[in-house]
Design an enzyme around this catalytic site. Structure first.
Site, PDB file in Angstrom:
ATOM      1  N   LYS A  22      45.623  46.576  47.766  1.00  0.00           N
ATOM      2  CA  LYS A  22      46.333  46.930  46.522  1.00  0.00           C
ATOM      3  C   LYS A  22      45.389  47.631  45.552  1.00  0.00           C
ATOM      4  CE  LYS A  22      46.794  43.722  43.185  1.00  0.00           C
ATOM      5  NZ  LYS A  22      46.367  44.062  41.811  1.00  0.00           N
ATOM      6  N   ASN A  23      44.191  47.064  45.368  1.00  0.00           N
ATOM      7  CA  ASN A  23      43.310  47.581  44.318  1.00  0.00           C
ATOM      8  C   ASN A  23      42.596  48.874  44.714  1.00  0.00           C
ATOM      9  OD1 ASN A  23      44.165  45.591  42.670  1.00  0.00           O
ATOM     10  ND2 ASN A  23      42.313  44.333  42.795  1.00  0.00           N
ATOM     11  N   CYS A 126      46.238  39.903  29.054  1.00  0.00           N
ATOM     12  CA  CYS A 126      47.090  39.455  30.154  1.00  0.00           C
ATOM     13  C   CYS A 126      46.728  38.017  30.469  1.00  0.00           C
ATOM     14  CB  CYS A 126      46.951  40.352  31.360  1.00  0.00           C
ATOM     15  SG  CYS A 126      45.409  40.139  32.209  1.00  0.00           S
ATOM     16  N   ARG A 131      41.462  41.811  28.000  1.00  0.00           N
ATOM     17  CA  ARG A 131      40.853  42.772  28.932  1.00  0.00           C
ATOM     18  C   ARG A 131      40.723  44.106  28.217  1.00  0.00           C
ATOM     19  NH1 ARG A 131      43.819  42.067  34.582  1.00  0.00           N
ATOM     20  NH2 ARG A 131      42.230  43.545  35.257  1.00  0.00           N
ATOM     21  N   PRO A 132      39.586  44.272  27.526  1.00  0.00           N
ATOM     22  CA  PRO A 132      39.421  45.474  26.711  1.00  0.00           C
ATOM     23  C   PRO A 132      39.292  46.740  27.551  1.00  0.00           C
ATOM     24  CG  PRO A 132      37.398  44.180  26.757  1.00  0.00           C
ATOM     25  CD  PRO A 132      38.434  43.385  27.485  1.00  0.00           C
ATOM     26  N   ASP A 134      37.358  49.339  26.043  1.00  0.00           N
ATOM     27  CA  ASP A 134      36.337  50.072  25.280  1.00  0.00           C
ATOM     28  C   ASP A 134      35.393  50.873  26.184  1.00  0.00           C
ATOM     29  OD1 ASP A 134      35.569  47.456  26.129  1.00  0.00           O
ATOM     30  OD2 ASP A 134      33.767  47.564  24.895  1.00  0.00           O
ATOM     31  N   ASP A 316      38.471  37.662  42.242  1.00  0.00           N
ATOM     32  CA  ASP A 316      39.831  37.632  42.787  1.00  0.00           C
ATOM     33  C   ASP A 316      39.995  36.621  43.920  1.00  0.00           C
ATOM     34  OD1 ASP A 316      40.593  39.526  40.963  1.00  0.00           O
ATOM     35  OD2 ASP A 316      40.593  41.208  42.361  1.00  0.00           O
ATOM     36  N   ILE A 338      33.317  36.704  35.290  1.00  0.00           N
ATOM     37  CA  ILE A 338      33.896  38.038  35.060  1.00  0.00           C
ATOM     38  C   ILE A 338      34.982  37.993  33.977  1.00  0.00           C
ATOM     39  CG2 ILE A 338      35.012  40.052  36.140  1.00  0.00           C
ATOM     40  CD1 ILE A 338      32.284  39.497  37.374  1.00  0.00           C
ATOM     41  N   ARG A 408      53.527  40.910  43.906  1.00  0.00           N
ATOM     42  CA  ARG A 408      52.716  42.001  43.336  1.00  0.00           C
ATOM     43  C   ARG A 408      51.526  42.321  44.239  1.00  0.00           C
ATOM     44  NH1 ARG A 408      50.184  40.654  38.197  1.00  0.00           N
ATOM     45  NH2 ARG A 408      49.251  42.623  38.749  1.00  0.00           N
TER      46      ARG A 408
END
Ligand code: EPZ
Length: 429
Positions: A22-23, A126, A131-132, A134, A316, A338, A408
């Site tokens: 997926k990622n 989320c 979860r920035p 920047d 994950d 993380i 998902r």
């Protein structure tokens, strides 16, 4: 809403085909915005996140067509997805779409690189913490973009095109590295990306970009050098196998006991996780076909784990490993470095009787002999699948609610587990 019923206690024996990642599929699909040519992606997993991204890309004018076989039909490959962004019709990614899937924020880079502008909704927080973005915006600024934030939208402009620059990431970021790569490939001049993420999915994106005509050196290392080109063209690329799916089923086999072949995955994509699994008492055997995981007779040993960027132990897989440790013969410490708040599975695992105490960024798991099935639900996909792992070894019946989180990120989860002998059933709403 669909639910999944699991009756625990059956060992897992058989083969599980590992789907495309997926990622990797998500950033690869987004890269189609960089070229008017056709990007053909093979082995794309059938997941709701992929379906959602097809819609989002369609909104920008990408023509998406699909051919491929379903799991269970001849062959067990994912979809073949053809993406053609001959003309970009809209450079705005609205809140309604971006808020449903964070990764869609990454369209900012190719839209900006190709069209000189992009207006993309900020993704917001989320279930796994704030979860920035920047560092993603910093990367675009280093390549000459002007960034304005207005009414919840990032407005990025580079009317004369992006120019090469030096991007030093103060911390490793997967999305930041995807963004920097997709912006730099069409920038004028050379870009250096330092402290780049080395995740296999980043490497997969870089390799696909090279097939599309990009010039990238240092692929797979923490320092990437990109020499911008004027145009990219179409290409064909196969999505790499999903190391997180493979790790999940490896832990499930260790939890339930048995002997499972994870087809199509290579150990170097998840070595840190396999090392921990061996310490926990499972046997891990690499073959030409994939990775075989066995646990017969021996108990599960407690093992401490700290999540890190690749090649470290992946965040994950943290929830899934915690599920395994709930039945260990002793106490383990699981540290999450993380994401700040990725422990929502703790209270759900407690419903099975698990003994877990939080201590800052760590969870202390005191293993017990027997988990008991329970009604549970979770708020993100990795947390949800940790409940599946617990349920496979729990006494009695577990009902997992809010299955859309699993859909998902895990293709054909019930089918893959059932064919190995698990008692798993989807109850349609
Ligand atoms: C990707 O998210 C994955 N998502 C995540 O998988 C994964 O957990 C994560 O990488 C880490 O491996 C996809 O690939 C779609 P990051 P990403 O930027 O890119 C901080 C799943 O379950 N940071 O590497 O968003 C951030 O807060 C998902 O499939 C900043 O501070 O993660 C985090 O602490 C969940 N500023 C750290 O960096 C920024 O601008 C790493 O995040 C960006 C990130």
């Amino acid at each position: 809403m669909d639910r999944i019923k699991i009756v625990g206690g059956s060992p897992l024996r058989g083969s599980i085909p590992i789907s495309g990642a997926k990622n990797a599929a998500l950033p690869l699909m987004i890269a189609s915005l960089l070229t008017p040519g056709t990007l053909v992606l093979e082995n794309v997993p059938r997941l709701s996140d992929v379906r959602m991204l097809k819609r989002i890309l369609g909104n920008h004018g990408v023509d998406v067509t699909v051919a491929g076989k379903r799991i269970g039909e001849t062959g067990e490959d994912g979809e073949v997805v053809r993406l053609s962004a001959a003309a970009i019709v809209d450079t705005v990614a609205p809140y309604e779409l971006v808020s449903q899937m964070r990764a869609s924020f990454w369209v900012v880079a190719p839209l900006l690189a190709r069209m000189g502008e992009a207006k993309v909704s900020l993704p917001g927080g989320c279930a796994i913490g704030t979860r920035p973005v920047d560092l993603l915006l910093m990367a675009l600024e280093k390549l000459g973009a002007s960034i304005e934030i207005d009414a919840g939208y990032v407005i990025a402009r580079a009317p004369k095109g992006l120019t090469g620059g030096e991007i030093d990431f103060p911390k490793v970021t997967v999305g930041g590295t995807h963004t920097a790569l997709m912006a730099a490939v069409l920038a004028r001049g050379t870009t250096l990306i330092r402290n780049a993420a080395r995740e296999p999915e980043v490497t997969d994106l870089a390799e696909c970009l090279v097939k599309m005509g990009a010039r990238i050196k240092g692929i797979g290392t923490a320092e990437l050098e990109v020499e911008g080109v004027a145009n990219l063209h179409g290409a064909t690329h196969r999505v790499l196998p999903d190391r997180i799916e493979a790790g999940t089923y490896a832990f499930a086999a260790a939890m339930a006991g048995g002997d499972v072949m994870l087809e199509g995955i290579a150990p170097h994509h998840l070595q840190a996780a396999l090392d921990k699994l061996e310490q926990a008492g499972a046997e891990v055997i690499a073959t030409n076909e994939g990775i075989r995981v066995r646990r017969n007779g021996h108990g599960i040993q407690p093992v401490d784990v700290t999540t890190e960027a690749f090649p470290g132990f992946p965040t994950d897989l943290q929830a899934q490993f915690m599920a395994l440790m709930t039945r260990a013969e002793g106490t383990s410490r699981i540290t999450e470095t993380i994401f700040e708040n990725r422990f929502m599975h703790v209270q759900e695992l407690a419903r099975f009787g698990a003994r877990i105490r939080l201590d800052g960024d760590a969870a202390i798991v005191e293993g017990i002999q027997t988990l008991k099935g329970a009604p549970v639900m979770a708020t993100d996909l990795r947390a949800s699948v940790s409940l599946v792992i617990a349920a496979l070894a729990a006494e009695g019946e577990t009902m997992i609610n809010r299955v859309y989180h699993l859909d998902r990120g895990f293709e054909s989860l019930e089918a893959k587990l059932s064919r190995c002998g698990a008692n798993v059933e989807r109850i349609r709403a």
